[in-house]
Write a protein that holds these residues in place. Structure first.
Motif, PDB file in Angstrom:
ATOM      1  N   UNK A  81     -31.602  41.517  33.155  1.00  0.00           N
ATOM      2  CA  UNK A  81     -32.831  42.026  32.547  1.00  0.00           C
ATOM      3  C   UNK A  81     -33.460  41.036  31.577  1.00  0.00           C
ATOM      4  N   UNK A  82     -32.767  40.739  30.469  1.00  0.00           N
ATOM      5  CA  UNK A  82     -33.362  39.875  29.443  1.00  0.00           C
ATOM      6  C   UNK A  82     -32.263  39.117  28.707  1.00  0.00           C
ATOM      7  N   UNK A  83     -32.682  38.029  28.088  1.00  0.00           N
ATOM      8  CA  UNK A  83     -31.752  37.149  27.385  1.00  0.00           C
ATOM      9  C   UNK A  83     -31.486  37.698  25.983  1.00  0.00           C
ATOM     10  N   UNK A  84     -30.245  37.556  25.526  1.00  0.00           N
ATOM     11  CA  UNK A  84     -29.921  37.956  24.156  1.00  0.00           C
ATOM     12  C   UNK A  84     -29.137  36.859  23.460  1.00  0.00           C
ATOM     13  N   UNK A  85     -29.149  36.945  22.142  1.00  0.00           N
ATOM     14  CA  UNK A  85     -28.289  36.092  21.313  1.00  0.00           C
ATOM     15  C   UNK A  85     -27.237  36.988  20.691  1.00  0.00           C
ATOM     16  N   UNK A 107     -37.499  36.997  23.028  1.00  0.00           N
ATOM     17  CA  UNK A 107     -38.752  37.045  23.773  1.00  0.00           C
ATOM     18  C   UNK A 107     -38.954  35.734  24.520  1.00  0.00           C
ATOM     19  N   UNK A 108     -39.219  35.826  25.810  1.00  0.00           N
ATOM     20  CA  UNK A 108     -39.509  34.629  26.591  1.00  0.00           C
ATOM     21  C   UNK A 108     -41.007  34.547  26.865  1.00  0.00           C
ATOM     22  N   UNK A 109     -41.501  33.337  26.988  1.00  0.00           N
ATOM     23  CA  UNK A 109     -42.938  33.095  27.169  1.00  0.00           C
ATOM     24  C   UNK A 109     -43.179  32.491  28.545  1.00  0.00           C
ATOM     25  N   UNK A 110     -44.072  33.099  29.308  1.00  0.00           N
ATOM     26  CA  UNK A 110     -44.432  32.583  30.634  1.00  0.00           C
ATOM     27  C   UNK A 110     -45.643  31.661  30.488  1.00  0.00           C
ATOM     28  N   UNK A 158     -22.691  24.434  32.214  1.00  0.00           N
ATOM     29  CA  UNK A 158     -23.211  24.045  30.896  1.00  0.00           C
ATOM     30  C   UNK A 158     -24.717  23.810  30.967  1.00  0.00           C
ATOM     31  N   UNK A 159     -25.197  23.224  32.067  1.00  0.00           N
ATOM     32  CA  UNK A 159     -26.635  23.006  32.227  1.00  0.00           C
ATOM     33  C   UNK A 159     -27.370  24.330  32.422  1.00  0.00           C
ATOM     34  N   UNK A 160     -26.768  25.238  33.197  1.00  0.00           N
ATOM     35  CA  UNK A 160     -27.381  26.557  33.363  1.00  0.00           C
ATOM     36  C   UNK A 160     -27.451  27.284  32.025  1.00  0.00           C
ATOM     37  N   UNK A 161     -26.434  27.108  31.224  1.00  0.00           N
ATOM     38  CA  UNK A 161     -26.404  27.742  29.906  1.00  0.00           C
ATOM     39  C   UNK A 161     -27.511  27.166  29.013  1.00  0.00           C
ATOM     40  N   UNK A 162     -27.733  25.869  29.086  1.00  0.00           N
ATOM     41  CA  UNK A 162     -28.823  25.253  28.336  1.00  0.00           C
ATOM     42  C   UNK A 162     -30.173  25.822  28.788  1.00  0.00           C
ATOM     43  N   UNK A 163     -30.327  25.992  30.088  1.00  0.00           N
ATOM     44  CA  UNK A 163     -31.571  26.547  30.620  1.00  0.00           C
ATOM     45  C   UNK A 163     -31.801  27.967  30.119  1.00  0.00           C
ATOM     46  N   UNK A 164     -30.720  28.744  30.054  1.00  0.00           N
ATOM     47  CA  UNK A 164     -30.822  30.126  29.589  1.00  0.00           C
ATOM     48  C   UNK A 164     -31.371  30.195  28.168  1.00  0.00           C
ATOM     49  N   UNK A 165     -31.093  29.178  27.377  1.00  0.00           N
ATOM     50  CA  UNK A 165     -31.530  29.174  25.974  1.00  0.00           C
ATOM     51  C   UNK A 165     -32.980  28.750  25.796  1.00  0.00           C
ATOM     52  N   UNK A 167     -36.665  29.339  25.843  1.00  0.00           N
ATOM     53  CA  UNK A 167     -37.433  30.581  25.796  1.00  0.00           C
ATOM     54  C   UNK A 167     -38.822  30.452  26.410  1.00  0.00           C
ATOM     55  N   UNK A 168     -39.273  29.229  26.665  1.00  0.00           N
ATOM     56  CA  UNK A 168     -40.589  29.010  27.259  1.00  0.00           C
ATOM     57  C   UNK A 168     -40.423  28.556  28.709  1.00  0.00           C
TER      58      UNK A 168
END
Length: 211
Positions: A81-85, A107-110, A158-165, A167-168
């Motif tokens: 659904x959505x990313x959390x910290x 909040x992510x920005x498209x 690790x790269x996928x994890x960086x991408x997850x962070x 927000x834009x």
């Protein structure tokens, strides 16, 4: 907004919108899934890396319980659904077997930039062509998102994890472009090397230079 949710740490990155099939076999996570099904609530998958539990993850909803085995194990279909910290982690939520934690939804920005999608598609075609797997080329809608292709780029976790962070969307697409630009020449040179190796030891029909 913060919220306390059940947590299911895994060594994967689940992206928003992604559908994920899970086999549930540990007692603590069987309890988590049954409660989420009964209460129609969500849970979170924080990313577990080699160095430990990461601070970011994705909220997950259960789409369906596909099968319940005689021993209580379950096969479920889920969707991100959505990313959390993750603000606070508890190895056991109060009165429960499974972990839980306080999370903050991000909040992510498209805001993708002109040409980013086209550039990604062009590089993807070249990459899949160099690898000889053109048949696996993704059939993407014109307005595809970075999350739609993130698992098909040869990223490490690790790269996928960086991408997850990121927000834009523009930042996520630029991250993908940088990755493709970096690996494409390496893959192309590797394929050329493989061809040269194949030729070694074969009889060669060569024309000598005409002095």
């Amino acid at each position: 907004m913060t919220r306390f949710i059940p947590l299911f740490p895994l060594n994967i990155v689940a992206f928003p919108g992604e559908k994920l099939n899970l086999h549930i076999f540990e007692p603590r996570y069987k309890q988590l899934v049954l409660e989420c099904l009964e209460q129609q609530t969500t849970f979170g998958i924080p990313v577990y890396l080699e160095k430990g539990l990461g601070k970011y993850g994705t909220e997950i909803k259960i789409l369906s319980l596909e099968k319940k085995h005689p021993n209580g194990e379950m096969d479920i279909k889920t969707q991100g659904l959505r990313v959390f910290k993750l603000l606070e982690f508890q190895r056991q939520a109060p009165g429960r077997l499974y972990p839980g934690g306080e999370v903050e939804y991000l909040e992510t920005v498209q805001d993708e930039e002109t040409g980013q999608r086209e550039n990604i598609l062009e590089l993807l075609r070249k990459l899949y062509g160099a690898l000889g797997i053109q048949s696996l080329m993704l059939k993407l809608p014109k307005n595809f998102l970075s999350y739609d292709i993130a698992h098909h780029l040869g990223f490490s976790i690790e790269q996928e994890y960086q991408l997850l962070q990121c927000l834009k969307e523009s930042d996520r697409m630029e991250y993908i472009l940088e990755h493709l630009r970096a690996i494409l020449p390496v893959v192309q040179e590797t394929e050329r090397l493989k061809e040269r190796v194949k030729l070694n030891g074969h009889f060669k029909h060569l024309s000598p230079p005409n002095f």
